[in-house]
Motif scaffolding. Structure first.
Motif, short mmCIF file in Angstrom:
data_model
loop_
_atom_site.label_atom_id
_atom_site.label_comp_id
_atom_site.label_asym_id
_atom_site.label_seq_id
_atom_site.Cartn_x
_atom_site.Cartn_y
_atom_site.Cartn_z
N HIS A 1 20.83 -7.52 -13.82
CA HIS A 1 20.15 -6.22 -13.72
C HIS A 1 21.11 -5.12 -14.16
CE1 HIS A 1 16.85 -8.17 -11.52
NE2 HIS A 1 17.78 -8.81 -10.85
N SER B 1 20.27 -1.39 -13.38
CA SER B 1 20.03 -0.99 -11.99
C SER B 1 21.35 -0.61 -11.33
CB SER B 1 19.39 -2.14 -11.20
OG SER B 1 18.13 -2.47 -11.74
N PRO C 1 11.88 -3.70 -6.89
CA PRO C 1 12.07 -3.99 -8.32
C PRO C 1 11.96 -5.46 -8.66
CG PRO C 1 13.67 -2.36 -7.60
CD PRO C 1 12.96 -2.82 -6.36
N SER D 1 8.83 -6.71 -10.52
CA SER D 1 8.54 -6.35 -11.92
C SER D 1 8.27 -7.61 -12.74
CB SER D 1 9.72 -5.59 -12.52
OG SER D 1 9.91 -4.36 -11.85
N GLY D 2 7.23 -7.54 -13.57
CA GLY D 2 6.92 -8.69 -14.42
C GLY D 2 5.43 -8.83 -14.63
N HIS D 3 5.03 -9.99 -15.14
CA HIS D 3 3.62 -10.31 -15.39
C HIS D 3 3.14 -11.27 -14.32
CE1 HIS D 3 3.59 -9.29 -19.98
NE2 HIS D 3 4.25 -8.40 -19.28
N MET E 1 0.43 -6.42 -15.03
CA MET E 1 1.79 -6.13 -15.49
C MET E 1 2.33 -5.05 -14.57
SD MET E 1 1.56 -6.18 -19.67
CE MET E 1 0.17 -5.04 -19.74
N GLU F 1 5.87 -2.74 -13.20
CA GLU F 1 7.26 -2.29 -13.29
C GLU F 1 7.55 -1.47 -12.04
OE1 GLU F 1 9.74 -2.93 -15.33
OE2 GLU F 1 8.50 -4.28 -16.56
N ALA G 1 10.74 0.53 -9.86
CA ALA G 1 12.11 1.05 -9.93
C ALA G 1 12.32 2.07 -8.83
CB ALA G 1 12.37 1.68 -11.30
N GLN H 1 -0.04 4.52 -11.52
CA GLN H 1 1.38 4.79 -11.33
C GLN H 1 1.55 5.78 -10.19
OE1 GLN H 1 2.49 6.44 -15.16
NE2 GLN H 1 2.39 8.53 -14.35
#
Length: 444
Positions: A357, A360, A387, A390-392, A404, A406, A408, A435
């Motif tokens: 990472h 990060s 975090p 995060s990914g599919h 999908m 993300e 942070a 979001q």
């Protein structure tokens, strides 16, 4: 009398025959001992073929090679040298190669010989050359590392007496039976049926140690190499023997016994809950985090971030992770790994987490890593929105549909961007987006 002489003669012949037979047996015994001194005999196809084959493709036999053997391997030479200038090669199997001149001294300058030119250590992982004691002139760095590079090493207390130097070379300050770690280095020289019991941790510790076993020497922001035993004693696994987890005949990365896998031997509960996390889905293993590359043998393989190293070239045996972003793995002078009052060490997140990472911060990683295996729920939701999510994400039974995501950290808040792709009632492709900020640890 004639009969007596015949009997006496027969007795004499019997004695002679016994002497001859004894001599033959003695010669056979001596021959057997001589043959046993070669690993191909004691570990060949007759008795220990599996162990021999594993050992032969490990790094142990190649710690020190004669030039006549090394030249048949894909080992380059420092600029300005040919194989006719080399007596031995140190290493050359995995991490690095160093070279010894015809007098047995380790090369410190390239073929030009100018002080400071260096470039006499070849680093296998990067394909680059680096300096090794480039402040020393050629012909001044002796070879005295045979205790861990050879079998049967006997140090010469007076190296000026060349009779105690291998091949009578002034640069090799001792003698040895064979280059590399052969069978006898660990098993002794007794007959296979009478091999003395070996303290397996102590056996490995003969070489995989540096200095005082109760310290872990460091340099340049890394643990120094061949210190696995030092690390082991400062880890939660100090009560175990090396061979409880490792097959010592195998190459390091393939040596972990199936029965010693983390989730099989000791940590089955943690392994079960970890299997429900996104990190497991991304094939992040226990070793990736708990045995990161915090040690350097040849060359750093990752960037330095905010003054911290992130990726050496040897895995650590410390295991415990310090999730404090302000934690310091090393003593103030950088010469040792810091130990707590119980003599235990921890690897910091710049190695355990930031190696992967890279973007990060340690503060972000600390929020995710703290009490990672001790959260109340073993389910994915129990981890909260972090975090690591995060990914599919998709359900294999629902083709063409999924998320999908993300995630942070933004200060003390968690920012989430999500896209849901699916089909509407008419069968048209549809994307929905969302979001926003969520509270750390929130699950919805």
């Amino acid at each position: 009398m004639k009969t007596f002489h015949r009997i006496l003669g027969n007795t004499h012949l019997a004695a002679v025959a016994a002497m001859i037979l004894g001599a033959v047996l003695l010669a056979f015994s001596a021959s057997a001992v001589a043959q046993y001194s070669e690993p191909e005999t004691c570990m060949g196809s007759v008795c220990h073929s599996d162990q021999y084959n594993d050992w032969k493709v490990s790094g142990h036999p190649y710690k020190l090679m004669k030039a006549e053997d090394a030249r048949n391997r894909p080992i380059p030479l420092p600029e300005g040298y040919t194989w006719d200038n080399i007596s031995y090669v140190i290493g050359g199997y995995k991490w690095k190669s160093r070279y010894m001149d015809l007098d047995g001294y380790i090369l410190t300058q390239d073929g030009d010989g100018t002080l400071g030119n260096g470039n006499t250590q070849y680093n296998n992982f990067t394909g680059q050359w680096s300096d090794y004691n480039a402040n020393l002139e050629n012909g001044t760095k002796p070879y005295d590392c045979g205790r861990c590079h050879t079998t049967g090493w006997v140090e010469n207390p007076d190296p000026t007496d060349l009779s105690g130097n291998q091949d009578m070379l002034p640069g090799i300050h001792g003698t040895f039976f064979a280059g590399g770690i052969q069978c006898q280095a660990c098993h002794g020289t007794s007959h296979p049926g009478n091999i003395p019991a070996m303290d397996e941790t102590g056996g490995c510790a003969d070489c995989h140690i540096r200095g005082d076993a109760n310290t872990i020497p460091a340099s340049g922001g890394f643990v120094r190499h061949h210190e696995q035993y030092n690390e082991h004693l400062a880890s939660p696994h100090a009560a175990f023997n090396c061979s409880d987890c490792h097959n010592p005949h195998k190459k390091g990365e393939f040596s972990i016994k199936e029965s010693a896998e983390c989730g099989v031997a000791c940590h089955s509960g943690i392994a079960a809950s970890y299997a429900e996390t996104s990190m497991y889905d991304y094939d992040v293993t226990c070793e990736d985090c708990h045995m990161p590359y915090a040690t350097k043998s040849a060359k750093a393989l990752g960037p330095e971030i905010d003054g911290n190293q992130t990726h050496g070239d040897v895995m650590t045996h410390i295991f415990s992770i310090d999730t404090d972003p302000a934690g310091d793995m090393f003593t103030e002078d950088g010469g040792f790994v810091a130990l707590d009052s119980d003599g235990k060490a921890k690897v910091t997140m710049n190695f355990a987490c930031q190696r992967c990472h890279l973007t990060s911060s340690l503060e972000e990683l600390g929020r995710f890593a703290e009490n990672f295996h001790g959260r109340s729920s073993s389910s994915l939701e129990g981890l909260g929105i972090d975090p690591g999510l995060s990914g599919h994400w998709w359900d294999s039974t629902r083709s063409g549909e999924g998320f999908m995501m993300e995630v942070a950290y933004v200060g003390d808040d968690v920012f989430v961007f999500m896209s849901f792709y699916a089909y509407d009632a008419a069968g048209n492709r549809t994307y929905l987006f969302a979001q926003g900020l969520v509270d750390p640890g929130a699950t919805t």
